[in-house]
Design a protein around this motif. Structure first.
Motif, PDB file in Angstrom:
ATOM      1  N   MET A  73     -57.778 -45.353 -29.138  1.00 41.22           N
ATOM      2  CA  MET A  73     -57.819 -44.932 -27.236  1.00 41.22           C
ATOM      3  C   MET A  73     -57.522 -44.081 -27.186  1.00 41.22           C
ATOM      4  O   MET A  73     -58.001 -43.607 -25.869  1.00 41.22           O
ATOM      5  CB  MET A  73     -57.646 -46.146 -27.082  1.00 41.22           C
ATOM      6  N   ASP A  74     -57.391 -43.518 -27.500  1.00 36.06           N
ATOM      7  CA  ASP A  74     -56.124 -42.203 -27.432  1.00 36.06           C
ATOM      8  C   ASP A  74     -56.899 -41.148 -27.113  1.00 36.06           C
ATOM      9  O   ASP A  74     -56.560 -39.740 -26.418  1.00 36.06           O
ATOM     10  CB  ASP A  74     -54.674 -42.047 -28.417  1.00 36.06           C
ATOM     11  N   ASP A  75     -57.956 -41.101 -28.497  1.00 38.00           N
ATOM     12  CA  ASP A  75     -59.188 -39.743 -28.688  1.00 38.00           C
ATOM     13  C   ASP A  75     -59.496 -39.559 -27.308  1.00 38.00           C
ATOM     14  O   ASP A  75     -60.366 -38.520 -27.008  1.00 38.00           O
ATOM     15  CB  ASP A  75     -59.890 -40.085 -29.914  1.00 38.00           C
ATOM     16  N   LEU A  76     -59.457 -40.796 -26.356  1.00 40.21           N
ATOM     17  CA  LEU A  76     -60.317 -41.082 -25.377  1.00 40.21           C
ATOM     18  C   LEU A  76     -60.131 -40.167 -24.180  1.00 40.21           C
ATOM     19  O   LEU A  76     -61.071 -39.483 -23.065  1.00 40.21           O
ATOM     20  CB  LEU A  76     -61.351 -42.228 -24.527  1.00 40.21           C
ATOM     21  N   LEU A  77     -58.580 -39.824 -23.971  1.00 41.61           N
ATOM     22  CA  LEU A  77     -58.442 -39.375 -23.636  1.00 41.61           C
ATOM     23  C   LEU A  77     -57.459 -37.982 -23.576  1.00 41.61           C
ATOM     24  O   LEU A  77     -57.115 -37.133 -22.189  1.00 41.61           O
ATOM     25  CB  LEU A  77     -56.406 -40.242 -22.750  1.00 41.61           C
TER      26      LEU A  77
ATOM     27  N   ARG B 239     -67.926 -36.453 -27.746  1.00 41.57           N
ATOM     28  CA  ARG B 239     -68.488 -37.670 -28.955  1.00 41.57           C
ATOM     29  C   ARG B 239     -68.627 -37.457 -30.081  1.00 41.57           C
ATOM     30  O   ARG B 239     -68.491 -36.358 -30.634  1.00 41.57           O
ATOM     31  CB  ARG B 239     -70.462 -38.411 -28.302  1.00 41.57           C
ATOM     32  N   PRO B 240     -68.760 -39.052 -30.535  1.00 39.40           N
ATOM     33  CA  PRO B 240     -68.457 -38.652 -32.102  1.00 39.40           C
ATOM     34  C   PRO B 240     -68.945 -38.155 -33.283  1.00 39.40           C
ATOM     35  O   PRO B 240     -70.950 -38.034 -32.711  1.00 39.40           O
ATOM     36  CB  PRO B 240     -68.109 -40.157 -33.171  1.00 39.40           C
ATOM     37  N   LEU B 241     -69.545 -37.478 -34.387  1.00 38.49           N
ATOM     38  CA  LEU B 241     -70.688 -37.340 -34.660  1.00 38.49           C
ATOM     39  C   LEU B 241     -71.170 -38.397 -35.309  1.00 38.49           C
ATOM     40  O   LEU B 241     -70.783 -39.384 -35.887  1.00 38.49           O
ATOM     41  CB  LEU B 241     -70.117 -35.808 -35.977  1.00 38.49           C
ATOM     42  N   ARG B 242     -72.360 -38.161 -35.531  1.00 34.14           N
ATOM     43  CA  ARG B 242     -73.761 -39.496 -36.372  1.00 34.14           C
ATOM     44  C   ARG B 242     -73.051 -38.955 -38.416  1.00 34.14           C
ATOM     45  O   ARG B 242     -72.698 -37.962 -38.360  1.00 34.14           O
ATOM     46  CB  ARG B 242     -74.718 -38.951 -35.691  1.00 34.14           C
ATOM     47  N   PRO B 243     -73.558 -39.694 -38.876  1.00 36.94           N
ATOM     48  CA  PRO B 243     -73.251 -40.008 -40.515  1.00 36.94           C
ATOM     49  C   PRO B 243     -73.923 -39.192 -40.734  1.00 36.94           C
ATOM     50  O   PRO B 243     -73.446 -38.561 -41.700  1.00 36.94           O
ATOM     51  CB  PRO B 243     -73.525 -41.627 -40.786  1.00 36.94           C
ATOM     52  N   SER B 244     -75.228 -38.608 -40.032  1.00 30.78           N
ATOM     53  CA  SER B 244     -76.001 -37.450 -40.507  1.00 30.78           C
ATOM     54  C   SER B 244     -75.601 -36.239 -40.342  1.00 30.78           C
ATOM     55  O   SER B 244     -75.853 -35.189 -41.153  1.00 30.78           O
ATOM     56  CB  SER B 244     -77.748 -37.425 -39.923  1.00 30.78           C
TER      57      SER B 244
END
Length: 128
Positions: free
Chosen positions: A1-5, A12-17
Motif C-alpha cells: 500500500m505504501d507504493d500507492l502513495l 502502474r506496474p509492468l505486465r509480465p510480458s
C-alpha cells in the motif's frame, strides 16, 4: 500500500510480458558492455550499468552493430529507456543525475509519425 502513495514509483506496474522484455534488454545491455571490454566480474550490480561512461559505452555498441537501417535508433532507444528507468526508480537518481541519461534517451527515441515501412507493407494487401 505504501507504493500507492510514493510519488517516485511508476504510475502502474509492468505486465509480465513487459518485465520479460525489460529483463532481456538489461541482459542485452550488460552483454554489450562485456563485448566492449568491460570485465564481466565488474558487472555485479545494476548501478554499474547506469554510470555515464557505461551508459554511453553500451549504447554506442548497440548503435555501431550491423543493422538494416543505420538511421533507426529504436532498439537502442528502448534499451536506453530501460537502463534510465533503473536509475530513476531503482537507484533513485536525483534530477541532476538523471539529466544526462534523459538527454541521451530522448535523442535515441525519435518518434516517427505514421506506420513503419514494414507495417505499411503488411497492410498493403488490404488496399483493394
Amino acid at each position: 500500500m505504501d507504493d500507492l502513495l510514493n510519488e517516485s514509483t511508476p504510475a502502474r506496474p509492468l505486465r509480465p510480458s513487459s518485465i520479460a522484455a525489460k529483463r532481456y534488454q538489461i541482459r542485452q545491455f550488460a552483454s554489450a558492455l562485456v563485448l566492449t571490454g568491460v570485465p564481466i566480474e565488474e558487472i555485479d550490480a545494476l548501478a554499474v550499468l547506469v554510470t555515464a561512461e557505461n551508459f554511453k559505452l553500451g549504447l554506442r555498441f548497440l548503435l555501431d552493430r550491423e543493422r538494416r537501417d543505420k538511421s533507426n535508433t529504436r532498439t537502442a532507444g528502448q534499451v536506453a529507456h530501460t537502463i534510465r528507468s533503473i536509475a530513476r526508480y531503482h537507484l533513485r537518481f536525483s534530477e541532476a543525475e538523471l539529466s544526462p541519461l534523459n538527454n541521451i534517451t530522448t535523442r535515441l527515441n525519435r518518434h516517427e509519425p505514421g506506420m513503419t515501412e514494414k507495417n505499411r507493407h503488411r497492410v498493403a494487401q488490404f488496399s483493394d
